[in-house]
Design a protein around this motif. Sequence first.
Motif, PDB file in Angstrom:
ATOM      1  N   TYR A   9       9.760  49.452   3.836  1.00 16.16           N
ATOM      2  CA  TYR A   9       9.044  48.193   3.966  1.00 16.16           C
ATOM      3  C   TYR A   9       8.676  47.673   2.577  1.00 16.16           C
ATOM      4  N   TYR A  10       8.980  46.384   2.362  1.00 10.77           N
ATOM      5  CA  TYR A  10       8.757  45.751   1.066  1.00 10.77           C
ATOM      6  C   TYR A  10       7.776  44.595   1.183  1.00 10.77           C
ATOM      7  N   CYS A  11       6.861  44.553   0.258  1.00 11.13           N
ATOM      8  CA  CYS A  11       5.971  43.413   0.115  1.00 11.13           C
ATOM      9  C   CYS A  11       6.674  42.357  -0.734  1.00 11.13           C
ATOM     10  N   ASN A  12       6.522  41.091  -0.346  1.00 14.17           N
ATOM     11  CA  ASN A  12       7.100  39.971  -1.096  1.00 14.17           C
ATOM     12  C   ASN A  12       6.058  38.872  -1.241  1.00 14.17           C
ATOM     13  N   VAL A  13       5.890  38.382  -2.448  1.00 14.76           N
ATOM     14  CA  VAL A  13       4.875  37.351  -2.713  1.00 14.76           C
ATOM     15  C   VAL A  13       5.536  36.150  -3.377  1.00 14.76           C
ATOM     16  N   LEU A  14       5.297  34.977  -2.813  1.00 14.60           N
ATOM     17  CA  LEU A  14       5.749  33.718  -3.410  1.00 14.60           C
ATOM     18  C   LEU A  14       4.581  33.139  -4.197  1.00 14.60           C
ATOM     19  N   HIS A  15       4.795  32.851  -5.462  1.00 19.35           N
ATOM     20  CA  HIS A  15       3.661  32.449  -6.297  1.00 19.35           C
ATOM     21  C   HIS A  15       4.087  31.468  -7.382  1.00 19.35           C
ATOM     22  N   ARG A  16       3.120  30.900  -8.048  1.00 21.13           N
ATOM     23  CA  ARG A  16       3.363  29.925  -9.128  1.00 21.13           C
ATOM     24  C   ARG A  16       2.626  30.353 -10.386  1.00 21.13           C
ATOM     25  N   ASP A  17       3.155  29.907 -11.514  1.00 18.07           N
ATOM     26  CA  ASP A  17       2.437  30.142 -12.768  1.00 18.07           C
ATOM     27  C   ASP A  17       1.650  28.881 -13.151  1.00 18.07           C
ATOM     28  N   GLN A  18       1.010  28.926 -14.309  1.00 20.67           N
ATOM     29  CA  GLN A  18       0.154  27.822 -14.731  1.00 20.67           C
ATOM     30  C   GLN A  18       0.931  26.522 -14.906  1.00 20.67           C
ATOM     31  N   ARG A  19       2.221  26.608 -15.152  1.00 19.22           N
ATOM     32  CA  ARG A  19       3.027  25.400 -15.355  1.00 19.22           C
ATOM     33  C   ARG A  19       3.566  24.855 -14.039  1.00 19.22           C
ATOM     34  N   GLY A  20       3.336  25.585 -12.937  1.00 20.99           N
ATOM     35  CA  GLY A  20       3.805  25.135 -11.638  1.00 20.99           C
ATOM     36  C   GLY A  20       5.160  25.680 -11.224  1.00 20.99           C
ATOM     37  N   TYR A  21       5.748  26.539 -12.047  1.00 21.65           N
ATOM     38  CA  TYR A  21       7.034  27.138 -11.687  1.00 21.65           C
ATOM     39  C   TYR A  21       6.818  28.185 -10.595  1.00 21.65           C
ATOM     40  N   SER A  22       7.786  28.225  -9.641  1.00 20.13           N
ATOM     41  CA  SER A  22       7.671  29.132  -8.496  1.00 20.13           C
ATOM     42  C   SER A  22       8.474  30.408  -8.720  1.00 20.13           C
ATOM     43  N   TYR A  23       7.949  31.489  -8.176  1.00 16.31           N
ATOM     44  CA  TYR A  23       8.587  32.792  -8.315  1.00 16.31           C
ATOM     45  C   TYR A  23       8.488  33.553  -6.985  1.00 16.31           C
ATOM     46  N   SER A  54       8.323  37.631  -6.018  1.00 10.65           N
ATOM     47  CA  SER A  54       8.216  38.986  -6.550  1.00 10.65           C
ATOM     48  C   SER A  54       8.190  40.004  -5.415  1.00 10.65           C
ATOM     49  N   TRP A  55       8.684  41.202  -5.726  1.00  7.64           N
ATOM     50  CA  TRP A  55       8.821  42.255  -4.717  1.00  7.64           C
ATOM     51  C   TRP A  55       8.102  43.525  -5.131  1.00  7.64           C
ATOM     52  N   GLY A  56       7.575  44.220  -4.123  1.00  5.16           N
ATOM     53  CA  GLY A  56       7.030  45.538  -4.346  1.00  5.16           C
ATOM     54  C   GLY A  56       8.145  46.564  -4.404  1.00  5.16           C
ATOM     55  N   GLN A  57       7.753  47.810  -4.644  1.00  3.65           N
ATOM     56  CA  GLN A  57       8.741  48.880  -4.827  1.00  3.65           C
ATOM     57  C   GLN A  57       9.232  49.445  -3.499  1.00  3.65           C
ATOM     58  N   GLY A  58       8.537  49.127  -2.438  1.00  7.20           N
ATOM     59  CA  GLY A  58       8.920  49.609  -1.114  1.00  7.20           C
ATOM     60  C   GLY A  58       8.165  50.863  -0.726  1.00  7.20           C
ATOM     61  N   THR A  59       7.897  50.988   0.555  1.00  5.81           N
ATOM     62  CA  THR A  59       7.234  52.181   1.081  1.00  5.81           C
ATOM     63  C   THR A  59       7.954  52.590   2.368  1.00  5.81           C
ATOM     64  N   GLN A  60       8.218  53.870   2.497  1.00  5.68           N
ATOM     65  CA  GLN A  60       8.996  54.376   3.629  1.00  5.68           C
ATOM     66  C   GLN A  60       8.114  54.514   4.864  1.00  5.68           C
ATOM     67  N   VAL A  61       8.608  53.993   5.969  1.00  2.64           N
ATOM     68  CA  VAL A  61       7.979  54.188   7.279  1.00  2.64           C
ATOM     69  C   VAL A  61       9.008  54.885   8.167  1.00  2.64           C
ATOM     70  N   THR A  62       8.628  56.037   8.701  1.00  7.11           N
ATOM     71  CA  THR A  62       9.513  56.797   9.570  1.00  7.11           C
ATOM     72  C   THR A  62       8.807  57.040  10.892  1.00  7.11           C
TER      73      THR A  62
END
Length: 119
Positions: free
Chosen positions: A92-106, A108-116
Motif C-alpha cells: 500500500y502506497y500513500c500518494n499526495v498531490l501538492h503545490r509549492d509556493q510558486r503554484g507548481y503541482s507535484y 509524491s509517493w511514500g515508500q510503501g507498506t506491506q499488508v498481508t
Amino acid sequence: QVQLVESGGGLVQAGGSLRLSCAASGIFSINTMNWYRQAPGKQRELVAGITSAGNTNYPDSVKGRFTISRDNAKNTVYLQMNSLKPEDTAVYYCNVLHRDQRGYSYSSWGQGTQVTVSS
C-alpha cells in the motif's frame, strides 16, 4: 524536501482490521491525498482518495470496508481497513498531490507498506 512516511502495515487474518498512516513533511500546500495498492503481478490501483475539502472516493472493491481520513493539522492521512480479505494483500502506497509556493503541482509517493491478509 518532501517526505512521506507510512506505517501500520502487517499481517492480519481474514476479517481483521488494520489502520495505515502516512505523515507528510516538507510540503507547502497539500491538495488530494490518496492510498494506492499493488499486488504481485498486478497494476497499481487507487483504493481511496480524499480532497482538501474532505470529499472521499473509493472503488467498489473496498467501498464499505475501507475509510480514508486526514488530519490537516498533522499533514497526515489514514486508511482504516476493516473486514479484510486475502485479495486485499498488497503493498500500500500513500500518494499526495501538492503545490509549492510558486503554484507548481507535484505528485509524491511514500515508500510503501506491506499488508498481508491470511485466509
